[in-house]
Write a protein that holds these residues in place. Structure first.
Motif, PDB file in Angstrom:
ATOM      1  N   PHE A 101       0.818  -1.215   0.000  1.00 18.90           N
ATOM      2  CA  PHE A 101       0.000   0.000   0.000  1.00 18.90           C
ATOM      3  C   PHE A 101       0.853   1.267   0.000  1.00 18.90           C
ATOM      4  O   PHE A 101       0.609   2.193  -0.783  1.00 18.90           O
ATOM      5  CB  PHE A 101      -0.927  -0.013   1.222  1.00 18.90           C
ATOM      6  CG  PHE A 101      -1.613   1.295   1.476  1.00 18.90           C
ATOM      7  CD1 PHE A 101      -2.656   1.712   0.666  1.00 18.90           C
ATOM      8  CD2 PHE A 101      -1.199   2.123   2.511  1.00 18.90           C
ATOM      9  CE1 PHE A 101      -3.282   2.926   0.887  1.00 18.90           C
ATOM     10  CE2 PHE A 101      -1.817   3.334   2.735  1.00 18.90           C
ATOM     11  CZ  PHE A 101      -2.862   3.739   1.925  1.00 18.90           C
ATOM     12  N   PHE A 134       1.008   9.744   6.535  1.00 19.80           N
ATOM     13  CA  PHE A 134      -0.215   9.963   7.331  1.00 19.80           C
ATOM     14  C   PHE A 134      -1.161   8.758   7.196  1.00 19.80           C
ATOM     15  O   PHE A 134      -1.674   8.237   8.191  1.00 19.80           O
ATOM     16  CB  PHE A 134      -0.914  11.251   6.872  1.00 19.80           C
ATOM     17  CG  PHE A 134      -2.297  11.423   7.428  1.00 19.80           C
ATOM     18  CD1 PHE A 134      -2.496  11.803   8.749  1.00 19.80           C
ATOM     19  CD2 PHE A 134      -3.427  11.187   6.639  1.00 19.80           C
ATOM     20  CE1 PHE A 134      -3.777  11.949   9.274  1.00 19.80           C
ATOM     21  CE2 PHE A 134      -4.705  11.323   7.146  1.00 19.80           C
ATOM     22  CZ  PHE A 134      -4.879  11.708   8.467  1.00 19.80           C
ATOM     23  N   LEU A 135      -1.371   8.322   5.956  1.00 16.70           N
ATOM     24  CA  LEU A 135      -2.286   7.190   5.741  1.00 16.70           C
ATOM     25  C   LEU A 135      -1.725   5.897   6.334  1.00 16.70           C
ATOM     26  O   LEU A 135      -2.468   5.097   6.903  1.00 16.70           O
ATOM     27  CB  LEU A 135      -2.558   7.012   4.238  1.00 16.70           C
ATOM     28  CG  LEU A 135      -3.441   8.082   3.594  1.00 16.70           C
ATOM     29  CD1 LEU A 135      -3.518   7.884   2.093  1.00 16.70           C
ATOM     30  CD2 LEU A 135      -4.850   8.063   4.184  1.00 16.70           C
ATOM     31  N   THR A 138      -2.167   6.168  10.149  1.00 11.96           N
ATOM     32  CA  THR A 138      -3.582   6.122  10.541  1.00 11.96           C
ATOM     33  C   THR A 138      -4.207   4.753  10.265  1.00 11.96           C
ATOM     34  O   THR A 138      -4.846   4.168  11.139  1.00 11.96           O
ATOM     35  CB  THR A 138      -4.390   7.195   9.773  1.00 11.96           C
ATOM     36  OG1 THR A 138      -3.694   8.415   9.853  1.00 11.96           O
ATOM     37  CG2 THR A 138      -5.774   7.366  10.353  1.00 11.96           C
ATOM     38  N   LEU A 139      -4.020   4.278   9.051  1.00  9.08           N
ATOM     39  CA  LEU A 139      -4.766   3.088   8.636  1.00  9.08           C
ATOM     40  C   LEU A 139      -4.084   1.772   9.012  1.00  9.08           C
ATOM     41  O   LEU A 139      -4.751   0.813   9.383  1.00  9.08           O
ATOM     42  CB  LEU A 139      -5.000   3.124   7.112  1.00  9.08           C
ATOM     43  CG  LEU A 139      -5.748   4.345   6.596  1.00  9.08           C
ATOM     44  CD1 LEU A 139      -5.809   4.335   5.085  1.00  9.08           C
ATOM     45  CD2 LEU A 139      -7.160   4.413   7.165  1.00  9.08           C
ATOM     46  N   LEU A 142      -2.410   2.495  13.375  1.00  3.29           N
ATOM     47  CA  LEU A 142      -3.425   2.732  14.407  1.00  3.29           C
ATOM     48  C   LEU A 142      -4.674   1.873  14.226  1.00  3.29           C
ATOM     49  O   LEU A 142      -5.176   1.286  15.179  1.00  3.29           O
ATOM     50  CB  LEU A 142      -3.815   4.212  14.432  1.00  3.29           C
ATOM     51  CG  LEU A 142      -2.712   5.193  14.851  1.00  3.29           C
ATOM     52  CD1 LEU A 142      -3.210   6.633  14.757  1.00  3.29           C
ATOM     53  CD2 LEU A 142      -2.245   4.914  16.275  1.00  3.29           C
ATOM     54  N   MET A 143      -5.203   1.835  12.997  1.00  2.00           N
ATOM     55  CA  MET A 143      -6.475   1.118  12.787  1.00  2.00           C
ATOM     56  C   MET A 143      -6.270  -0.341  12.378  1.00  2.00           C
ATOM     57  O   MET A 143      -7.236  -1.095  12.312  1.00  2.00           O
ATOM     58  CB  MET A 143      -7.308   1.844  11.740  1.00  2.00           C
ATOM     59  CG  MET A 143      -7.762   3.210  12.188  1.00  2.00           C
ATOM     60  SD  MET A 143      -8.666   4.052  10.907  1.00  2.00           S
ATOM     61  CE  MET A 143      -9.074   5.588  11.733  1.00  2.00           C
ATOM     62  N   ASN A 144      -5.039  -0.691  12.066  1.00  2.00           N
ATOM     63  CA  ASN A 144      -4.698  -2.080  11.743  1.00  2.00           C
ATOM     64  C   ASN A 144      -5.534  -2.641  10.593  1.00  2.00           C
ATOM     65  O   ASN A 144      -5.971  -3.801  10.639  1.00  2.00           O
ATOM     66  CB  ASN A 144      -4.852  -2.945  13.004  1.00  2.00           C
ATOM     67  CG  ASN A 144      -3.950  -4.156  12.952  1.00  2.00           C
ATOM     68  OD1 ASN A 144      -2.956  -4.144  12.219  1.00  2.00           O
ATOM     69  ND2 ASN A 144      -4.283  -5.187  13.702  1.00  2.00           N
ATOM     70  N   LEU A 145      -5.772  -1.820   9.566  1.00  2.00           N
ATOM     71  CA  LEU A 145      -6.509  -2.312   8.397  1.00  2.00           C
ATOM     72  C   LEU A 145      -5.613  -3.266   7.613  1.00  2.00           C
ATOM     73  O   LEU A 145      -4.396  -3.084   7.560  1.00  2.00           O
ATOM     74  CB  LEU A 145      -6.927  -1.143   7.494  1.00  2.00           C
ATOM     75  CG  LEU A 145      -7.897  -0.114   8.046  1.00  2.00           C
ATOM     76  CD1 LEU A 145      -8.362   0.816   6.938  1.00  2.00           C
ATOM     77  CD2 LEU A 145      -9.113  -0.766   8.668  1.00  2.00           C
ATOM     78  N   SER A 146      -6.263  -4.235   6.970  1.00  2.00           N
ATOM     79  CA  SER A 146      -5.474  -5.269   6.281  1.00  2.00           C
ATOM     80  C   SER A 146      -5.156  -4.854   4.842  1.00  2.00           C
ATOM     81  O   SER A 146      -5.455  -5.562   3.894  1.00  2.00           O
ATOM     82  CB  SER A 146      -6.234  -6.591   6.290  1.00  2.00           C
ATOM     83  OG  SER A 146      -7.497  -6.415   5.671  1.00  2.00           O
ATOM     84  N   LEU A 147      -4.548  -3.676   4.688  1.00  2.00           N
ATOM     85  CA  LEU A 147      -4.137  -3.213   3.354  1.00  2.00           C
ATOM     86  C   LEU A 147      -2.926  -4.033   2.907  1.00  2.00           C
ATOM     87  O   LEU A 147      -2.147  -4.501   3.745  1.00  2.00           O
ATOM     88  CB  LEU A 147      -3.778  -1.727   3.425  1.00  2.00           C
ATOM     89  CG  LEU A 147      -4.976  -0.779   3.480  1.00  2.00           C
ATOM     90  CD1 LEU A 147      -4.591   0.548   4.095  1.00  2.00           C
ATOM     91  CD2 LEU A 147      -5.577  -0.570   2.102  1.00  2.00           C
ATOM     92  N   PRO A 148      -2.742  -4.189   1.585  1.00  2.00           N
ATOM     93  CA  PRO A 148      -1.595  -4.982   1.123  1.00  2.00           C
ATOM     94  C   PRO A 148      -0.278  -4.372   1.603  1.00  2.00           C
ATOM     95  O   PRO A 148      -0.119  -3.150   1.598  1.00  2.00           O
ATOM     96  CB  PRO A 148      -1.693  -4.891  -0.403  1.00  2.00           C
ATOM     97  CG  PRO A 148      -3.066  -4.443  -0.686  1.00  2.00           C
ATOM     98  CD  PRO A 148      -3.537  -3.658   0.471  1.00  2.00           C
TER      99      PRO A 148
END
Lengths: 157, 499
Positions: A101, A134-135, A138-139, A142-148
């Motif tokens: 990502f 920043f992304l 944040t993502l 902090l938010m632990n999103l499963s982005l590649p």
């Protein structure tokens, strides 16, 4: 058959898309249980009536003789930038599974900045890196999103 | 009235909330809500669900006060990206985009932000007062809403489409029908048959709302922004200082009737379990247009539309909390999480809640009042900073917005597929706008489609057509007819008066 009427191909775009969608929908569901299709068929009926109204009122319009020929040279400069907006994200989505990502987003921003007229590489790199950082924080942090993510030496970015 | 708590109980509730510890969590909730609401695709429900495990450590009061404040401020903060970037921060901010972003393009971003803050505050305060006064009384009536009433509510919402259709009614209705048809994609609710998912398991539940929203609003706008140098149209001035924001606040107060009506719509729709702010704001926007003396200005940066959307948006939390605490039936996803936070802490909301925890209940309801009062100064400061985005050149802003839309599409279900949907619906939104079709009508129908289908089916199975003869259903039917006829009657009356 159209008499003194002509087809406005621009106005035909939305009804055309709707027709394609309806055909695909019906093809996909033709063997479905009737109980599941009462509502869609009712809605499709309403859509069909309105589709005919749109065709009659907007697509087939009265020929008042002021139709201008298609000028590719005039259209070409107007298409280049929207095409970038369409193709840029498509390319971005194709490459992020491989680049991860953060690197993918940085390259996406940097290349689009340049493509849309950003002259300075320094500003492009600084803004691109700032937004990406920043992304990422944040993502992913902090938010632990499963982005590649791309693993480089044990570090997933 | 029997069963109504005394003034001493209410005063004790207020006193409990004024505990510095609770106030601290209220402030933190507001800040968290401002951040969460400002990030497209990442709504308050997602965030609060993530916070749920921590609520055990906070205790019921702190957890619920934090969550209520976050709920309120995220509704208001969602308007910031909607006004400045045409990206709805939450699904309920979609109508805000229509007027707010147009105002930004006209160099009136400061005024739009001021209007948004004031409308959100007034709508929120109204809903908080309603919640405080009417919770013990009104909550019971929410149970009277059966499938027939819900279907009629959807039909009532659809009448708003008529007023959102723009210049051509035929194209508006066609957009609605297309949206309704698109809503037929995905699993049928009774038989479980998957209707036209086109081989994608990601579409088994239909088109996901947030990627569609981000596509038809945020992404679609990029195709026109890319031809301009800045968000603010050529020849218009960008704003500096607090003056335009304060002017916007003052200006919005001229529309106090619209503000109160919209806040009231938010409370009523929020009160009905299973509806939510995304439907309420469209209903309110449609109503504002129908009552307006200048409906032709809607969609071109009209103050009345912005006031209606934002006052209603912040009116919803007060309404949604009423059935949650009185009946144990959450009115929205966020109130479901709030209810879960109470239950994790051993407190069960329901008819006995006000009897057993009257002081705590009033403290929770009063936190809505405090949160909405704090919204005014905090919103003013945040808007002033956020508005700097209008001075960024489009060559830098457009790629950033594109990336935020894509990431926002991903954030909800965490699927790359949803990022593709953002692009596809971006193109569809741009085409619909280009040829004069109504994007709001398309969206509203997509939103209301499953609700209407489900409730129509249930109503017919329960009692056939007789279901629709129930008093509330009839009242909504009459209101729907009235909504359609009233503007015509009013116009005739005005014309006669002038003659």
């Amino acid at each position: 058959m159209l008499g003194n009427r002509r087809v406005n191909w621009g106005e035909a775009v939305v009804p055309g898309l709707a027709l394609c969608f309806a055909m695909a929908y019906l093809y996909q569901t033709w063997d479905g249980p009737p109980g599941a299709l009462y509502w869609p068929m009712g809605v499709a009926g309403v859509l069909a009536v309105l589709w005919i109204m749109v065709i009659v009122m907007f697509v087939v319009e009265r020929n008042n003789g002021d139709k201008e020929g298609f000028d590719w040279a005039a259209v070409k400069p107007k298409i280049a930038r929207p095409a970038m907006i369409l193709l840029g994200p498509a390319a971005y989505l194709a490459v992020i599974p491989f680049t991860g990502f953060s690197i993918g987003s940085f390259l996406f921003l940097l290349l689009l900045f340049r493509g849309l007229g950003g002259r300075s590489w320094v500003v492009g790199i600084a803004v691109g890196a700032g937004v990406t950082l920043f992304l990422h924080v944040t993502l992913i942090v902090l938010m632990n999103l499963s982005l590649p993510r791309l693993s480089i030496g044990g570090l997933a970015i | 009235m029997a069963g109504m708590p005394g003034i001493d109980v209410i005063a004790s509730g207020i006193g409990l909330l004024m505990d510095p510890h609770h106030l601290m969590w209220l402030g933190l909730g507001m800040l968290a809500g401002l951040v969460v609401g400002g990030i497209p695709g990442f709504n308050d429900t997602n965030f609060l669900a993530m916070m749920l495990p921590f609520s055990v450590y906070l205790g019921p009061m702190d957890a619920v006060v934090f969550m209520m404040a976050c709920f309120c401020s995220s509704q208001a903060a969602g308007s910031l990206p909607a006004i400045l970037l045409n990206i709805p921060g939450t699904p309920s901010n979609a109508p805000t985009c229509l007027e707010g972003f147009r105002m930004t393009r006209q160099g009136r971003a400061g005024q739009a932000l001021g209007i948004s803050i004031m409308s959100s505050t007034v709508g929120g305060l109204l809903s908080a007062v309603f919640a405080l006064v009417l919770t013990p009384i009104v909550g019971v009536y929410a149970l009277s809403f059966g499938p027939a009433e819900m279907f009629m509510m959807a039909v009532f919402g659809m009448t708003a489409v008529g007023s959102l259709t723009g210049k051509s009614v035929t194209k508006g209705l066609f957009s609605s029908a297309l949206g309704l048809f698109a809503a037929c994609v995905g699993a049928e609710f009774q038989l479980g048959y998957t209707r036209a998912a086109f081989g994608f398991y990601e579409l088994f539940e239909g088109f996901p709302l947030i990627p569609v929203l981000l596509g038809v609003f945020g992404f679609a706008e990029l195709f026109s922004l890319v031809h301009q140098d800045s968000l603010v149209e050529d020849g218009r001035q960008r704003f500096t200082g607090y003056k335009p924001i304060l002017e916007g606040m003052r200006e919005s107060l001229k529309y106090w009737g619209n503000m109160l009506r919209s806040g009231f719509i938010g409370v009523i729709v929020g009160l009905i379990p299973g509806t939510g702010a995304a439907i309420a704001t469209w209903v309110s926007y449609g109503q504002a247009k129908q009552w307006s003396k200048t409906p032709e200005k809607f969609g071109e940066g009209h103050i009345e539309g912005l006031v209606a959307a934002d006052a209603c948006n912040n009116g919803v939390p007060g309404g949604a909390i009423i059935p949650t605490v009185t009946l144990g039936i959450p009115g929205s996803g966020t109130t479901l999480v709030i209810m879960a936070a109470l239950m994790i802490n051993g407190v069960t909301p329901g008819p006995s809640f006000f009897g057993e925890y009257a002081v705590e209940a009033y403290a929770i309801l009063f936190s809505l009042v405090v949160a909405n009062l704090l919204l005014l100064p905090i919103g003013l400061g945040v808007s002033r900073i956020a508005a700097q985005v209008t001075s960024v050149p489009n060559r830098y802003l457009v790629p950033i917005i594109a990336l935020f839309c894509l990431v926002g599409g991903f954030a909800w279900r965490q699927m790359i597929f949803d990022m593709y949907l953002v692009v596809i619906f971006g193109v569809i939104g741009a085409i619909l706008t280009r040829y004069g079709y109504s994007v709001p009508a398309f969206l509203l129908a997509l939103l209301l489609g499953p609700l209407a289908e489900r409730n129509l089916s249930w109503a017919l199975q329960i009692d056939g057509v007789a279901s629709f003869r129930r008093p509330i259903a009839l009242v909504i039917l009459i209101a729907t007819a009235g909504v359609l006829l009233l503007p015509v009657i009013l116009k005739k009356m005005v014309r006669r008066g002038r003659e």
